[in-house]
Design a protein around this motif. Sequence first.
Motif, PDB file in Angstrom:
ATOM      1  N   HIS A  88       0.670  -1.204  -0.046  1.00 15.92           N
ATOM      2  CA  HIS A  88      -0.049  -0.098   0.076  1.00 15.92           C
ATOM      3  C   HIS A  88       0.778   1.298   0.149  1.00 15.92           C
ATOM      4  O   HIS A  88       0.151   2.450  -0.544  1.00 15.92           O
ATOM      5  N   ASN A 125      -5.716   9.276   0.990  1.00 17.65           N
ATOM      6  CA  ASN A 125      -6.563   9.019   2.064  1.00 17.65           C
ATOM      7  C   ASN A 125      -6.369  10.010   3.205  1.00 17.65           C
ATOM      8  O   ASN A 125      -5.275   9.703   3.747  1.00 17.65           O
ATOM      9  N   ARG A 129      -1.744   5.337  -4.592  1.00 13.21           N
ATOM     10  CA  ARG A 129      -2.467   6.468  -4.586  1.00 13.21           C
ATOM     11  C   ARG A 129      -3.607   6.307  -3.801  1.00 13.21           C
ATOM     12  O   ARG A 129      -3.824   7.520  -3.142  1.00 13.21           O
ATOM     13  N   SER A 130      -4.441   5.503  -3.838  1.00 11.60           N
ATOM     14  CA  SER A 130      -5.406   5.166  -2.858  1.00 11.60           C
ATOM     15  C   SER A 130      -5.437   5.373  -1.368  1.00 11.60           C
ATOM     16  O   SER A 130      -5.965   5.922  -0.730  1.00 11.60           O
TER      17      SER A 130
END
Length: 196
Positions: free
Chosen positions: A154, A163, A158-159
Amino acid sequence: MPYLEETVLAVVVVAIGLIATVVLRPAVLGTRAGKVLAFLALAVMPIVATGMGLSAHMETSKRTEFCLSCHVMEPYGRSLRVDDPSALPAAHYQNRRIDRDHACFTCHTTYTMFGDVKAKMTGLKHVYVYYLGEVPKKIELYEPYKNRECLHCHDGARSFEENEMHAEIRADLDSNATSCLECHDVAHEVESETKP
């Protein structure tokens, strides 16, 4: 994988052929070439065959189907396929965030220098408990799950990076002061996820 298995089989066949030659024709041992043949037949080839066979089996043990082949692990396999987009294992597995053929190994190995070896040793411990010990009613990790394993994939995504919640606690996530599982619940809630 089939290539490795075929190669191991070929090495085993050659080793058996060499051993048969030494056993059936002991006179061949009287020459220098015969002694080299005996050394190859009785020492080198069996070691090579064992090493290659071990390597093939270690690769096989990384596969999801291998991990889920024990009936004790069946509910964990079902948790990969449950129809709940918020379920952590299902979200990763069904959305192909992890390689489906190596799903268990991807998340349950430690991404350190000897992570693969440690995962294999843990697997051997599982085998020991399964066959010679007593399987616990509730299966738990031997040690707490580290954020490092989540961040291996992770970090930089981007996600994840965009966040806001992650940005606020990023230092705590990096240092493992805050566990990813505090917000993302416990993975493999097998009791509630897999009931029909």
